[in-house]
Design a protein around this motif. Structure first.
Motif, PDB file in Angstrom:
ATOM      1  N   THR A  44      33.586  42.936  19.162  1.00  0.00           N
ATOM      2  CA  THR A  44      34.566  41.964  19.629  1.00  0.00           C
ATOM      3  C   THR A  44      33.845  40.849  20.371  1.00  0.00           C
ATOM      4  N   SER A  45      34.603  39.803  20.678  1.00  0.00           N
ATOM      5  CA  SER A  45      34.076  38.718  21.497  1.00  0.00           C
ATOM      6  C   SER A  45      34.961  38.699  22.739  1.00  0.00           C
ATOM      7  N   ALA A  46      34.469  39.324  23.805  1.00  0.00           N
ATOM      8  CA  ALA A  46      35.326  39.606  24.958  1.00  0.00           C
ATOM      9  C   ALA A  46      35.456  38.407  25.899  1.00  0.00           C
ATOM     10  N   ASP A  47      35.885  37.307  25.310  1.00  0.00           N
ATOM     11  CA  ASP A  47      36.085  36.077  26.077  1.00  0.00           C
ATOM     12  C   ASP A  47      37.526  35.631  25.916  1.00  0.00           C
ATOM     13  N   TYR A  48      38.429  36.572  25.568  1.00  0.00           N
ATOM     14  CA  TYR A  48      39.707  36.159  25.038  1.00  0.00           C
ATOM     15  C   TYR A  48      40.882  36.878  25.705  1.00  0.00           C
ATOM     16  N   TYR A  51      43.633  39.395  24.952  1.00  0.00           N
ATOM     17  CA  TYR A  51      43.245  40.235  23.812  1.00  0.00           C
ATOM     18  C   TYR A  51      42.056  41.131  24.174  1.00  0.00           C
ATOM     19  N   GLU A  52      41.003  40.482  24.722  1.00  0.00           N
ATOM     20  CA  GLU A  52      39.828  41.260  25.155  1.00  0.00           C
ATOM     21  C   GLU A  52      39.054  40.437  26.161  1.00  0.00           C
ATOM     22  N   PHE A  53      38.684  41.084  27.249  1.00  0.00           N
ATOM     23  CA  PHE A  53      37.902  40.396  28.268  1.00  0.00           C
ATOM     24  C   PHE A  53      37.173  41.431  29.117  1.00  0.00           C
ATOM     25  N   MET A 105      37.983  43.856  16.236  1.00  0.00           N
ATOM     26  CA  MET A 105      39.277  43.398  16.778  1.00  0.00           C
ATOM     27  C   MET A 105      38.938  42.327  17.785  1.00  0.00           C
ATOM     28  N   ALA A 106      39.390  41.102  17.495  1.00  0.00           N
ATOM     29  CA  ALA A 106      39.020  39.970  18.333  1.00  0.00           C
ATOM     30  C   ALA A 106      40.064  38.875  18.202  1.00  0.00           C
ATOM     31  N   GLY A 107      41.331  39.286  18.123  1.00  0.00           N
ATOM     32  CA  GLY A 107      42.369  38.291  17.886  1.00  0.00           C
ATOM     33  C   GLY A 107      42.064  37.510  16.624  1.00  0.00           C
ATOM     34  N   MET A 108      41.482  38.185  15.648  1.00  0.00           N
ATOM     35  CA  MET A 108      40.958  37.469  14.471  1.00  0.00           C
ATOM     36  C   MET A 108      42.040  37.258  13.413  1.00  0.00           C
ATOM     37  N   THR A 109      42.122  36.025  12.943  1.00  0.00           N
ATOM     38  CA  THR A 109      43.131  35.648  11.951  1.00  0.00           C
ATOM     39  C   THR A 109      42.593  35.896  10.542  1.00  0.00           C
ATOM     40  N   PRO A 110      43.415  36.545   9.705  1.00  0.00           N
ATOM     41  CA  PRO A 110      42.949  36.844   8.347  1.00  0.00           C
ATOM     42  C   PRO A 110      43.056  35.626   7.425  1.00  0.00           C
ATOM     43  N   ASP A 113      39.263  32.306   3.567  1.00  0.00           N
ATOM     44  CA  ASP A 113      37.793  32.217   3.591  1.00  0.00           C
ATOM     45  C   ASP A 113      37.169  33.525   4.063  1.00  0.00           C
ATOM     46  N   ARG A 114      37.691  34.047   5.149  1.00  0.00           N
ATOM     47  CA  ARG A 114      37.128  35.298   5.689  1.00  0.00           C
ATOM     48  C   ARG A 114      37.336  36.457   4.722  1.00  0.00           C
ATOM     49  N   LYS A 115      38.466  36.417   3.979  1.00  0.00           N
ATOM     50  CA  LYS A 115      38.749  37.526   3.052  1.00  0.00           C
ATOM     51  C   LYS A 115      37.726  37.609   1.926  1.00  0.00           C
ATOM     52  N   VAL A 152      36.341  23.439  20.664  1.00  0.00           N
ATOM     53  CA  VAL A 152      36.849  24.560  19.860  1.00  0.00           C
ATOM     54  C   VAL A 152      35.793  25.659  19.878  1.00  0.00           C
ATOM     55  N   GLN A 153      36.246  26.885  19.625  1.00  0.00           N
ATOM     56  CA  GLN A 153      35.274  27.981  19.564  1.00  0.00           C
ATOM     57  C   GLN A 153      34.590  27.991  18.198  1.00  0.00           C
ATOM     58  N   LEU A 154      33.273  28.104  18.234  1.00  0.00           N
ATOM     59  CA  LEU A 154      32.473  28.097  17.008  1.00  0.00           C
ATOM     60  C   LEU A 154      32.927  29.220  16.068  1.00  0.00           C
ATOM     61  N   GLY A 155      33.239  28.852  14.837  1.00  0.00           N
ATOM     62  CA  GLY A 155      33.615  29.847  13.829  1.00  0.00           C
ATOM     63  C   GLY A 155      35.076  30.246  13.866  1.00  0.00           C
ATOM     64  N   SER A 156      35.876  29.591  14.703  1.00  0.00           N
ATOM     65  CA  SER A 156      37.285  29.988  14.825  1.00  0.00           C
ATOM     66  C   SER A 156      38.179  29.164  13.905  1.00  0.00           C
ATOM     67  N   ILE A 157      39.418  29.620  13.750  1.00  0.00           N
ATOM     68  CA  ILE A 157      40.377  28.822  12.961  1.00  0.00           C
ATOM     69  C   ILE A 157      40.719  27.533  13.688  1.00  0.00           C
ATOM     70  N   GLN A 158      40.523  27.499  15.009  1.00  0.00           N
ATOM     71  CA  GLN A 158      40.773  26.273  15.764  1.00  0.00           C
ATOM     72  C   GLN A 158      39.739  25.204  15.386  1.00  0.00           C
ATOM     73  N   GLU A 159      38.520  25.636  15.105  1.00  0.00           N
ATOM     74  CA  GLU A 159      37.499  24.700  14.632  1.00  0.00           C
ATOM     75  C   GLU A 159      37.936  24.129  13.275  1.00  0.00           C
ATOM     76  N   ILE A 198      43.405  25.927  21.487  1.00  0.00           N
ATOM     77  CA  ILE A 198      43.295  27.351  21.864  1.00  0.00           C
ATOM     78  C   ILE A 198      44.622  28.030  21.532  1.00  0.00           C
ATOM     79  N   GLU A 199      44.587  29.317  21.221  1.00  0.00           N
ATOM     80  CA  GLU A 199      45.825  30.035  20.908  1.00  0.00           C
ATOM     81  C   GLU A 199      46.719  30.198  22.131  1.00  0.00           C
ATOM     82  N   ASP A 200      48.036  30.263  21.861  1.00  0.00           N
ATOM     83  CA  ASP A 200      49.029  30.198  22.939  1.00  0.00           C
ATOM     84  C   ASP A 200      48.849  31.237  24.052  1.00  0.00           C
TER      85      ASP A 200
HETATM   86  N1  ARG Z   1      42.508  33.545  16.064  1.00  0.00           N
HETATM   87  C1  ARG Z   1      41.367  32.686  16.047  1.00  0.00           C
HETATM   88  C2  ARG Z   1      40.473  32.972  14.866  1.00  0.00           C
HETATM   89  O1  ARG Z   1      40.607  33.987  14.256  1.00  0.00           O
HETATM   90  C3  ARG Z   1      40.554  32.741  17.315  1.00  0.00           C
HETATM   91  C4  ARG Z   1      40.102  34.104  17.708  1.00  0.00           C
HETATM   92  C5  ARG Z   1      39.077  34.056  18.824  1.00  0.00           C
HETATM   93  N2  ARG Z   1      38.832  35.378  19.329  1.00  0.00           N
HETATM   94  C6  ARG Z   1      37.989  35.673  20.346  1.00  0.00           C
HETATM   95  N3  ARG Z   1      37.879  36.932  20.716  1.00  0.00           N
HETATM   96  N4  ARG Z   1      37.345  34.739  20.974  1.00  0.00           N
HETATM   97  O2  ARG Z   1      39.638  32.216  14.505  1.00  0.00           O
END
Ligand code: ARG
Length: 266
Positions: A44-48, A51-53, A105-110, A113-115, A152-159, A198-200
């Motif tokens: 995980t990326s525990a900066d979130y 979801y995870e911190f 598990m990292a709040g990751m959106t399916p 591209d990732r699939k 934006v976070q590198l590699g995220s859907i926000q990017e 950033i997500e809500d």
């Molecule tokens: N939901 C977004 C994505 O999948 C951002 C997830 C970032 N998660 C995190 N642990 N920093 O790209």
């Protein structure tokens, strides 16, 4: 609780972008403890938050959050132990592909591209996108991002969303990619960038701790929400989906949503 027995050859390997990872032979799964319960490695990326911190109390650090509780709930149902490795978001899919983690598990959106590179569970939580900026920045719509520096976070859907706004929406902005969400928030507070996408739920948490910020929800097309990611063709996907469905049906997921998204801070 059902216990699985198996024999694995595993090597706890060198640090990988900041986290210890367990590399294993065929199957990629972890070690067996004295009870014979197999340990799965969750990356995980525990900066979130929520979801995870990383929670620090009494000098010890622990990774906690909504995703962690769901992972533990699933693992308990299936008879596994979970070991958590904290790495940058951008390194999560490569970690799965290299067999250094059993699931993410990292709040990751399916996303589509990732699939191409990993398999996903069903979505377990929906999300919306927001623009976070300093209060009175006058930034509340995607159009307001024109001419601004946007984090934006590198590699995220926000990017991806920022790039789409630029390329398809014709909104010229400077996109600043950073590894960790708290760095992005610090950059806004310091005035080094104008805003971030950033997500809500995550944005709301930072807003509570930083009343000098504001959050505006933006309509975003495309995928949203979180799912669990696995190496391609992992046998865990079906079991995890079954466990998730049970946790939905029993109300456990709803309880965790209340615990982490509704009740926090008060
Ligand atoms: N939901 C977004 C994505 O999948 C951002 C997830 C970032 N998660 C995190 N642990 N920093 O790209």
């Amino acid at each position: 609780m059902k216990r699985r027995r198996f024999i694995a050859t595993c090597v706890v390997s060198a640090a990988f972008t900041g986290g210890m990872l367990t590399a294993c032979n065929q199957g990629g799964t972890g070690t067996a403890d004295s009870d014979g319960a197999q340990t799965l490695v969750m990356a995980t990326s525990a900066d979130y938050p929520p979801y995870e911190f990383v929670e620090t109390s009494g000098g010890t650090e622990e990774i906690v959050g909504f995703d962690v509780d769901i992972a533990r709930g699933i693992a308990e149902r299936l008879g596994y132990e979970v070991e958590i490795n904290n790495i940058d978001f951008n390194g999560l899919i490569p970690a799965l592909q290299a067999g250094r983690a059993d699931f993410v598990m990292a709040g990751m959106t399916p996303t589509e591209d990732r699939k191409q590179n990993v398999d996903f569970s069903e979505i377990y939580y929906e999300a919306q996108q927001t623009i976070v900026s300093q209060q009175n920045s006058g930034i509340s719509t995607p159009e307001d991002l024109a001419g601004k520096q946007i984090g934006v976070q590198l590699g995220s859907i926000q990017e991806r969303l920022a790039k789409d706004l630029q390329e398809e929406g014709g909104i010229a902005m400077e996109i600043v990619q950073l590894n960790r969400i708290n760095e992005i928030v610090q950059e806004i507070k310091a005035g080094r960038i104008d805003a971030a996408i950033i997500e809500d739920a995550v944005a709301e948490g930072f807003l509570q701790a930083n009343p000098d910020l504001q959050v505006a929800v933006i309509p975003a097309e495309g995928p949203s929400g979180s799912a669990i990611a696995f190496p391609k063709d992992s046998e865990l996907v079906d079991d995890f989906n079954t466990a998730l469905a049970e946790m939905q049906a029993s109300g456990e997921i709803e309880e965790l949503v209340n615990k982490w998204f509704r009740d926090r801070g008060n």
